[in-house]
Design an enzyme around this catalytic site. Structure first.
Site, PDB file in Angstrom:
ATOM      1  N   LYS A  43       0.840  -1.211   0.000  1.00 34.52           N
ATOM      2  CA  LYS A  43       0.000   0.000   0.000  1.00 34.52           C
ATOM      3  C   LYS A  43       0.875   1.262   0.000  1.00 34.52           C
ATOM      4  CE  LYS A  43      -2.087  -1.212   3.867  1.00 34.52           C
ATOM      5  NZ  LYS A  43      -1.384  -2.472   4.181  1.00 34.52           N
ATOM      6  N   ARG A 157      12.000  -4.991   5.184  1.00 37.00           N
ATOM      7  CA  ARG A 157      11.617  -3.613   4.845  1.00 37.00           C
ATOM      8  C   ARG A 157      12.487  -2.583   5.581  1.00 37.00           C
ATOM      9  NH1 ARG A 157       5.594  -1.538   5.536  1.00 37.00           N
ATOM     10  NH2 ARG A 157       5.835  -2.349   7.638  1.00 37.00           N
TER      11      ARG A 157
HETATM   12  P1  AP5 Z   1       0.440   0.805   8.899  1.00 36.32           P
HETATM   13  O1  AP5 Z   1       1.629   1.659   8.890  1.00 36.32           O
HETATM   14  O2  AP5 Z   1      -0.718   1.146   8.046  1.00 36.32           O
HETATM   15  O3  AP5 Z   1       0.922  -0.690   8.615  1.00 36.32           O
HETATM   16  P2  AP5 Z   1       0.260  -1.939   7.828  1.00 36.32           P
HETATM   17  O4  AP5 Z   1      -1.128  -1.913   7.388  1.00 36.32           O
HETATM   18  O5  AP5 Z   1       0.615  -3.031   8.734  1.00 36.32           O
HETATM   19  O6  AP5 Z   1       0.910  -1.904   6.472  1.00 36.32           O
HETATM   20  P3  AP5 Z   1       2.416  -1.794   6.135  1.00 36.32           P
HETATM   21  O7  AP5 Z   1       2.821  -0.349   6.125  1.00 36.32           O
HETATM   22  O8  AP5 Z   1       3.180  -2.712   7.016  1.00 36.32           O
HETATM   23  O9  AP5 Z   1       2.423  -2.424   4.663  1.00 36.32           O
HETATM   24  P4  AP5 Z   1       2.220  -1.765   3.225  1.00 36.32           P
HETATM   25  O10 AP5 Z   1       1.050  -2.420   2.568  1.00 36.32           O
HETATM   26  O11 AP5 Z   1       2.231  -0.263   3.278  1.00 36.32           O
HETATM   27  O12 AP5 Z   1       3.527  -2.317   2.503  1.00 36.32           O
HETATM   28  P5  AP5 Z   1       4.805  -1.554   1.897  1.00 36.32           P
HETATM   29  O13 AP5 Z   1       4.433  -0.825   0.661  1.00 36.32           O
HETATM   30  O14 AP5 Z   1       5.532  -0.807   2.962  1.00 36.32           O
HETATM   31  O15 AP5 Z   1      -0.088   0.685  10.419  1.00 36.32           O
HETATM   32  C1  AP5 Z   1       0.773   0.442  11.509  1.00 36.32           C
HETATM   33  C2  AP5 Z   1      -0.018   0.409  12.802  1.00 36.32           C
HETATM   34  O16 AP5 Z   1      -0.688   1.680  13.026  1.00 36.32           O
HETATM   35  C3  AP5 Z   1      -1.146  -0.607  12.881  1.00 36.32           C
HETATM   36  O17 AP5 Z   1      -0.663  -1.908  13.228  1.00 36.32           O
HETATM   37  C4  AP5 Z   1      -2.034   0.006  13.973  1.00 36.32           C
HETATM   38  O18 AP5 Z   1      -1.509  -0.205  15.251  1.00 36.32           O
HETATM   39  C5  AP5 Z   1      -1.953   1.485  13.663  1.00 36.32           C
HETATM   40  N1  AP5 Z   1      -3.006   1.954  12.726  1.00 36.32           N
HETATM   41  C6  AP5 Z   1      -2.793   2.460  11.469  1.00 36.32           C
HETATM   42  N2  AP5 Z   1      -3.965   2.779  10.883  1.00 36.32           N
HETATM   43  C7  AP5 Z   1      -4.932   2.459  11.775  1.00 36.32           C
HETATM   44  C8  AP5 Z   1      -6.371   2.532  11.737  1.00 36.32           C
HETATM   45  N3  AP5 Z   1      -7.020   2.973  10.636  1.00 36.32           N
HETATM   46  N4  AP5 Z   1      -7.052   2.086  12.821  1.00 36.32           N
HETATM   47  C9  AP5 Z   1      -6.401   1.640  13.924  1.00 36.32           C
HETATM   48  N5  AP5 Z   1      -5.066   1.540  14.028  1.00 36.32           N
HETATM   49  C10 AP5 Z   1      -4.334   1.957  12.956  1.00 36.32           C
HETATM   50  O19 AP5 Z   1       5.665  -2.842   1.449  1.00 36.32           O
HETATM   51  C11 AP5 Z   1       6.220  -3.722   2.410  1.00 36.32           C
HETATM   52  C12 AP5 Z   1       7.623  -4.175   1.957  1.00 36.32           C
HETATM   53  O20 AP5 Z   1       7.502  -4.971   0.785  1.00 36.32           O
HETATM   54  C13 AP5 Z   1       8.564  -3.026   1.573  1.00 36.32           C
HETATM   55  O21 AP5 Z   1       9.858  -3.366   1.983  1.00 36.32           O
HETATM   56  C14 AP5 Z   1       8.475  -2.946   0.039  1.00 36.32           C
HETATM   57  O22 AP5 Z   1       9.673  -2.456  -0.547  1.00 36.32           O
HETATM   58  C15 AP5 Z   1       8.237  -4.408  -0.318  1.00 36.32           C
HETATM   59  N6  AP5 Z   1       7.360  -4.569  -1.487  1.00 36.32           N
HETATM   60  C16 AP5 Z   1       6.211  -3.874  -1.771  1.00 36.32           C
HETATM   61  N7  AP5 Z   1       5.662  -4.318  -2.904  1.00 36.32           N
HETATM   62  C17 AP5 Z   1       6.453  -5.326  -3.348  1.00 36.32           C
HETATM   63  C18 AP5 Z   1       6.401  -6.221  -4.478  1.00 36.32           C
HETATM   64  N8  AP5 Z   1       5.409  -6.146  -5.389  1.00 36.32           N
HETATM   65  N9  AP5 Z   1       7.360  -7.150  -4.601  1.00 36.32           N
HETATM   66  C19 AP5 Z   1       8.374  -7.239  -3.688  1.00 36.32           C
HETATM   67  N10 AP5 Z   1       8.490  -6.430  -2.608  1.00 36.32           N
HETATM   68  C20 AP5 Z   1       7.537  -5.492  -2.442  1.00 36.32           C
HETATM   69 MG    MG Z   2       2.385   1.207   4.825  1.00 32.03          MG
END
Ligand code: AP5
Ligand code: MG
Length: 245
Positions: A43, A157
């Site tokens: 995302k 990451r």
């Molecule tokens: P948040 O920061 O939103 O974390 P998340 O949903 O767990 O999502 P991530 O940021 O971990 O994943 P992403 O989908 O963004 O992946 P990314 O692009 O970085 O939330 C953190 C915390 O905040 C929650 O646990 C909660 O406590 C709180 N919170 C937030 N919003 C809330 C709400 N609405 N309500 C209540 N609490 C809330 O990619 C991941 C990795 O994979 C990177 O290293 C990237 O380089 C790699 N990557 C990406 N795409 C690919 C691909 N196609 N192939 C290979 N590698 C890839």
């Molecule tokens: Mg994220």
């Protein structure tokens, strides 16, 4: 105009940025788009691309909460524990936060909601907030990926704290190891990217967040992409979804 600051930027970079802004203006879509998917689905990675291409504002609730934690405020201290356990912050707190953010001028050209809504009550409240200004969610893009894939991604990451830009040491490495491509500042690993917390975040996602997929499907605005492919392939799909009327 701060000519001193601009003098440090190359002409090529300035022209590229001007062209980007011109194109954004020409193609301002004024859409409100929700990005859905497991932690690690990509995302944040694709929000950064959408932001650059379509000049929408990027509302990442995770980034906003981490900024509050870094500020050292009493509220930030409370958030820190909850986030490090991979639990969710209360719906009311999150809805107030997103309401304030959506009202900012930067969101007038449209908004990418990354990490919000995360529960059905949040999704319902978001609809109410938007309705007050005659708006609604135009599209929900579900980035579908299996659990085993995201565990590998999150373990590798690296994040640039100020911008929220993410890299992966293997799949999406920065140009220079450990350093952000744009600012040259150091990259860090997120506190909640430890294996036990990743598992809990995935459980919370299955129990509380995944029902939102059906919520948007029933409204007829859900678009699904296979998010297990290379970033550029996923980006092509997302671009064409965003451009559909
Ligand atoms: P948040 O920061 O939103 O974390 P998340 O949903 O767990 O999502 P991530 O940021 O971990 O994943 P992403 O989908 O963004 O992946 P990314 O692009 O970085 O939330 C953190 C915390 O905040 C929650 O646990 C909660 O406590 C709180 N919170 C937030 N919003 C809330 C709400 N609405 N309500 C209540 N609490 C809330 O990619 C991941 C990795 O994979 C990177 O290293 C990237 O380089 C790699 N990557 C990406 N795409 C690919 C691909 N196609 N192939 C290979 N590698 C890839
Ligand atoms: Mg994220």
């Amino acid at each position: 105009m701060d000519t001193q600051a601009y003098s440090k930027i190359s002409n090529a970079a300035l022209i590229q940025e001007l062209y980007r802004r011109y194109r954004c203006q020409e193609e301002a879509l004024r859409k409100r788009i929700v990005l859905l998917g497991m932690p690690g689905a990509g995302k944040g990675t694709h929000s950064a691309k959408m932001l650059a291409r379509f000049c929408m504002c990027h509302l990442s609730t995770g980034d906003l909460l981490r900024e509050e934690v870094r500020s050292g405020s009493e509220f930030g201290k409370k958030l820190k524990g909850i986030m490090e356990r991979g639990e969710l912050i209360e719906d009311e707190v999150m809805c107030n936060l997103i309401k304030q953010q959506l009202a900012k001028p930067a969101c007038a050209n449209g908004a990418i909601l990354d990490g919000f809504p995360r529960t059905i009550p949040q999704a319902e409240k978001l609809d109410q907030i938007l309705k007050q200004s005659g708006q609604s969610i135009d599209q929900a893009i579900f980035m579908n990926v299996r659990e085993q894939v995201v565990v590998d991604r999150l373990g590798g990451r690296w994040t640039h704290l100020n911008s929220g830009r993410t890299y992966h040491y293997k799949f999406n490495p920065p140009k220079v190891h450990g350093v952000d491509d744009i600012t040259g500042e150091p990259l860090v690993q997120r506190e909640d990217d430890k294996e036990a917390t990743i598992r809990n975040r995935l459980n919370v996602y299955q129990n509380k967040t995944s029902p939102i997929i059906d919520y948007y499907r029933k409204k007829g605005i859900l678009f699904e992409v296979n998010a297990e492919r290379p970033v550029n392939d996923i980006w092509k799909d997302i671009k064409s979804i965003v451009k559909t009327k």
